[in-house]
Design an enzyme around this catalytic site. Structure first.
Site, mmCIF file in Angstrom:
data_model
loop_
_atom_site.group_PDB
_atom_site.id
_atom_site.type_symbol
_atom_site.label_atom_id
_atom_site.label_comp_id
_atom_site.label_asym_id
_atom_site.label_seq_id
_atom_site.Cartn_x
_atom_site.Cartn_y
_atom_site.Cartn_z
ATOM 1 N N TYR A 169 4.752 -27.781 5.419
ATOM 2 C CA TYR A 169 5.874 -28.582 5.239
ATOM 3 C C TYR A 169 7.025 -27.753 4.181
ATOM 4 O O TYR A 169 8.190 -27.642 4.609
ATOM 5 C CB TYR A 169 5.917 -29.987 4.937
ATOM 6 C CG TYR A 169 7.187 -30.785 5.155
ATOM 7 C CD1 TYR A 169 7.811 -31.215 6.229
ATOM 8 C CD2 TYR A 169 7.591 -31.358 3.669
ATOM 9 C CE1 TYR A 169 8.842 -31.988 6.199
ATOM 10 C CE2 TYR A 169 9.058 -31.935 3.827
ATOM 11 C CZ TYR A 169 9.451 -32.264 5.234
ATOM 12 O OH TYR A 169 10.581 -33.003 5.212
ATOM 13 N N SER A 190 15.129 -30.810 3.069
ATOM 14 C CA SER A 190 14.460 -31.841 2.439
ATOM 15 C C SER A 190 14.439 -31.584 0.860
ATOM 16 O O SER A 190 14.470 -30.490 0.686
ATOM 17 C CB SER A 190 12.976 -31.858 2.951
ATOM 18 O OG SER A 190 12.132 -32.556 2.290
#
Length: 273
Positions: free
Chosen positions: A151, A138
């Site tokens: 995250y 990501s």
């Protein structure tokens, strides 16, 4: 004989879009996900394109289930050419609001899920002296974002895992690539975790993400699938997808300013002292 690809999180979103694209390119599929009904439905779509699709319900956080997945895949096809690690979840909130269970849930899926599949399939690649590993990371694995700490931690770890594997395995004929999208208009919200100063704050974070995902500029799963295909086809070691390129460039040039923007955007009820 057709090339084969194993995709985790293949029942919907990026995983399903990638499975369909690789099927269109002539690959046979091994598709893994936790929800058996959705997985089989996605596999049927692949078969409708004239390719084979082995659907194996799998929780990638369980190494024994992953061993079974790889065993069934090799039993069915004999070889696996490409592994695409895609299963993951998103989490948002102030750092102090996350429980240890929250941390474990995110890291077990986003990081250990990848490690389990690589650990199970790497001996096969080593023996054949070829293979490709694609890890979906990501932009959160390149740029630190406040209020996404667990995250970010998992995705920065995936970036390190990917880059270290690439360095070590390239001389052995095994290609490793990292894919770095921004937020994607997919099934992200289903598994997402939101925490806050109170229930209202947590809901505001959920609503904020929903609003972002509803904007036309947000990339779609098919955009990421195309990036994965290009990475495999052209042996790229890293691909930033669409708007992720701008996010990375902006942070590289103006890190202090971008951190201020991120804080103001995501702090909501978490006011600065």
């Amino acid at each position: 004989m057709a090339s084969t690809v194993l995709i985790t999180g293949a029942s919907q979103g990026i995983g399903k879009a990638t499975a369909l694209l690789f099927a269109q390119k002539g690959y046979d599929l091994v598709m893994a996900a936790r929800q058996a009904d959705r997985l089989e439905a996605a596999a049927q779509e692949v078969r409708s394109l004239g390719r084979k699709a082995l659907a194996v319900p799998t929780d990638v956080t369980d190494p024994e289930q992953v061993k079974t997945l790889v065993h069934k895949a090799l039993e069915e096809y004999g070889t696996i050419d490409v592994l695409i690690n895609n299963a993951g979840c998103y989490i948002s909130g102030p750092a102090e609001s996350f429980s240890l269970d929250d941390w474990h849930q995110v890291i077990d899926l986003n990081l250990w899920g990848y490690i389990h599949t690589i650990h199970a399939l790497l001996p096969h690649f080593i023996e054949r002296k070829r293979g490709t590993i694609v890890n979906l990371s990501s932009i959160g694995g390149k740029v630190p974002v406040p209020y996404l700490v667990p995250y970010n931690t998992s995705k920065f770890a995936v970036t390190g895992l990917t880059e270290a594997l690439h360095s070590e395995l390239a001389p052995k004929g095994i290609h490793v690539c990292g894919i770095y999208p921004n937020l994607i208009k997919s099934s992200l919200m289903e598994r997402a975790i939101f925490r806050g100063k109170d229930a209202e704050d947590a809901q505001a974070r959920r609503d904020q993400l929903n609003q972002v995902l509803s904007t036309p500029v947000v990339e779609k799963p098919e955009d990421v699938a195309k990036a994965i295909w290009e990475a495999v086809k052209h042996q790229r070691s890293e691909v930033l997808v669409g708007s992720a390129k701008l996010s990375k460039a902006s942070y590289s040039m103006f890190p202090g300013f971008m951190q201020w923007v991120f804080r103001k955007t995501f702090q909501l009820k978490d006011k600065e002292a």
